[in-house]
Design an enzyme around this catalytic site. Structure first.
Site, PDB file in Angstrom:
ATOM      1  N   ASN A   9      -0.635  64.949 -25.145  1.00  0.00           N
ATOM      2  CA  ASN A   9      -0.225  63.557 -24.937  1.00  0.00           C
ATOM      3  C   ASN A   9       0.052  62.971 -26.319  1.00  0.00           C
ATOM      4  OD1 ASN A   9       0.026  60.867 -24.367  1.00  0.00           O
ATOM      5  ND2 ASN A   9      -2.083  60.573 -23.643  1.00  0.00           N
ATOM      6  N   LYS A  11       1.268  60.217 -27.089  1.00  0.00           N
ATOM      7  CA  LYS A  11       1.122  58.747 -27.157  1.00  0.00           C
ATOM      8  C   LYS A  11       2.303  58.152 -27.928  1.00  0.00           C
ATOM      9  CE  LYS A  11      -3.772  59.402 -26.532  1.00  0.00           C
ATOM     10  NZ  LYS A  11      -5.122  58.881 -26.642  1.00  0.00           N
ATOM     11  N   HIS A  95      -3.266  56.623 -17.278  1.00  0.00           N
ATOM     12  CA  HIS A  95      -4.066  56.889 -18.480  1.00  0.00           C
ATOM     13  C   HIS A  95      -4.922  55.662 -18.799  1.00  0.00           C
ATOM     14  CE1 HIS A  95      -5.090  57.585 -22.668  1.00  0.00           C
ATOM     15  NE2 HIS A  95      -4.919  58.864 -22.412  1.00  0.00           N
ATOM     16  N   GLU A  97      -5.572  54.196 -21.483  1.00  0.00           N
ATOM     17  CA  GLU A  97      -4.972  53.198 -22.385  1.00  0.00           C
ATOM     18  C   GLU A  97      -4.054  52.270 -21.610  1.00  0.00           C
ATOM     19  OE1 GLU A  97      -3.572  55.967 -25.344  1.00  0.00           O
ATOM     20  OE2 GLU A  97      -5.654  56.320 -25.917  1.00  0.00           O
ATOM     21  N   GLU A 167     -10.970  61.985 -17.815  1.00  0.00           N
ATOM     22  CA  GLU A 167     -10.971  61.535 -19.202  1.00  0.00           C
ATOM     23  C   GLU A 167     -11.974  60.390 -19.374  1.00  0.00           C
ATOM     24  OE1 GLU A 167      -7.283  62.679 -21.612  1.00  0.00           O
ATOM     25  OE2 GLU A 167      -7.091  60.639 -20.903  1.00  0.00           O
ATOM     26  N   GLY A 173     -10.342  59.535 -27.976  1.00  0.00           N
ATOM     27  CA  GLY A 173     -10.070  58.974 -29.300  1.00  0.00           C
ATOM     28  C   GLY A 173     -11.312  58.652 -30.102  1.00  0.00           C
ATOM     29  N   SER A 212     -11.250  63.888 -26.941  1.00  0.00           N
ATOM     30  CA  SER A 212     -11.711  64.547 -28.165  1.00  0.00           C
ATOM     31  C   SER A 212     -11.763  66.067 -28.043  1.00  0.00           C
ATOM     32  CB  SER A 212     -13.065  63.973 -28.608  1.00  0.00           C
ATOM     33  OG  SER A 212     -12.950  62.594 -28.886  1.00  0.00           O
TER      34      SER A 212
HETATM   35  P1  PGA Z   1      -7.904  62.410 -27.699  1.00  0.00           P
HETATM   36  O1  PGA Z   1      -7.033  61.698 -26.533  1.00  0.00           O
HETATM   37  O2  PGA Z   1      -7.709  63.886 -27.528  1.00  0.00           O
HETATM   38  O3  PGA Z   1      -7.312  61.889 -28.956  1.00  0.00           O
HETATM   39  O4  PGA Z   1      -9.325  61.991 -27.484  1.00  0.00           O
HETATM   40  C1  PGA Z   1      -7.027  62.213 -25.239  1.00  0.00           C
HETATM   41  C2  PGA Z   1      -6.110  61.392 -24.360  1.00  0.00           C
HETATM   42  O5  PGA Z   1      -6.012  60.175 -24.541  1.00  0.00           O
HETATM   43  O6  PGA Z   1      -5.451  61.933 -23.457  1.00  0.00           O
END
Ligand code: PGA
Length: 249
Positions: A9, A11, A95, A97, A167, A173, A212
Site C-alpha cells: 500500500n 499510500k 482502510h 486512514e 489491520e 504506522g 508494521s
Molecule cells: P505500515 O502500514 O506497514 O506502515 O504499518 C500498513 C497499512 O497501512 O496498510
C-alpha cells in the site's frame, strides 16, 4: 490450500521516477515467485504507469479506494470501471486512514466493497480496532461489526470474492506490530464468524495481516495457520524489504 498474498500500500507516496525504480526492482525480485501473489496498490495518477511496467509480470496492481457509484457528478471520485480500464485487479476498501481521516463508515465502506465485487475487482477489505478498543476488550465486537457490514448485507458468496485484511490501528504506522499470536487470534475469529455462514468459503478466503510488517517479523506472522499474507505500508516503498516480505510468503 490458500495462496499467500502480499500487498504493498503505497499510500500518498511516489513520483514517476521513484515508482519506476521501485517497481522495476520489485518485478525483478519476485520474478521467480510462483506460489504466492504480489500486488502493489498505487495512487490513482500512477495506475497507467503501474500497468505499463507490470503488465505480463507476476506483480499485479490496484488502487487504494474507489467510488461506490458507476458515474455521475462526483467531483474527485474514481469509479470501479475506471480502475478496470487500467487493468486493476485489486482495490483497498475501508482502510483505517480513510475511516479516520475521510469519514469512511461501515456503510460507505460496505457500499464500495459491493461496487468493487460488481466490477469484478477484488476488494481488500480492511478491519481493525483502536488501541482503546483493544484495551477495553472490544476487539471482537469492533472487527465483528466491520465484518458483518459486508457479510450480513451481501452474504458469504460476495465476501468470498474479496481478501480480508486485519489491520489493528495501534499497529499501523507505529513500529508496534501485533505479535503472531495476537494477530492469529483475530484472524481465527474472523474465519470462524464466516464459517458460521459458510464453512467452505471460510476455509478458502484469504485473510491478510497489516500493521508494521517488515522483513524481520513477516515469516513468524505468515507461519500462523490463519494468516495468509500481508498488507504492507512503509516497507512497500523499500523494494528490497518488500521483496523479502514477498519471499517470506
Ligand atoms: P505500515 O502500514 O506497514 O506502515 O504499518 C500498513 C497499512 O497501512 O496498510
Amino acid at each position: 490450500m490458500r495462496r499467500r498474498l502480499v500487498v504493498g500500500n503505497w499510500k500518498m507516496n511516489g513520483s514517476i521516477a521513484k515508482n519506476k525504480a521501485l517497481l522495476d526492482t520489485i518485478i525483478d525480485g519476485v520474478r521467480d515467485l510462483h506460489d504466492s501473489d504480489c500486488v502493489v496498490c498505487v495512487p490513482y495518477p500512477y495506475l497507467a504507469q503501474a500497468q505499463s511496467l507490470a503488465e505480463h509480470t507476476n506483480v499485479a496492481w490496484g488502487a487504494q479506494n474507489l467510488s461506490s457509484m458507476d458515474d455521475g457528478a462526483l467531483t474527485g471520485a474514481v469509479s470501479p470501471g475506471m480502475l478496470v480500464d487500467y487493468g486493476c485487479r485489486y482495490v483497498i476498501v475501508g482502510h483505517s486512514e480513510r475511516r479516520m481521516l475521510s469519514h469512511e463508515t461501515d456503510d460507505t465502506a460496505a457500499a464500495r466493497f459491493h461496487a468493487a465485487t460488481k466490477a469484478d475487482l477484488t476488494p481488500i477489505f480492511c478491519m481493525g480496532e483502536t488501541k482503546e478498543e483493544r484495551e477495553a476488550d472490544w476487539t471482537e465486537y469492533v472487527v465483528g461489526r466491520q465484518l458483518d457490514s459486508i457479510l450480513r448485507r451481501y452474504g458469504p458468496e460476495d465476501v468470498s470474492k474479496s481478501v480480508l485484511a486485519y489491520e489493528p490501528l495501534w499497529a499501523v504506522g507505529t513500529d508496534n506490530p501485533a505479535t503472531p499470536e495476537q494477530a492469529q487470534e483475530v484472524h481465527s475469529f474472523i474465519r470462524k464468524r464466516i464459517a458460521g455462514c459458510d464453512k467452505k468459503i471460510a476455509k478458502n478466503i484469504r485473510i491478510i495481516y497489516g500493521g508494521s510488517l517488515n522483513p524481520s517479523n513477516a515469516k513468524a506472522l505468515f507461519d500462523m495457520p490463519d494468516i495468509d499474507g500481508g498488507l504492507v505500508g512503509r516497507c512497500s516503498l523499500d523494494a528490497k524489504a518488500f521483496v523479502k516480505i514477498c519471499k517470506a510468503a
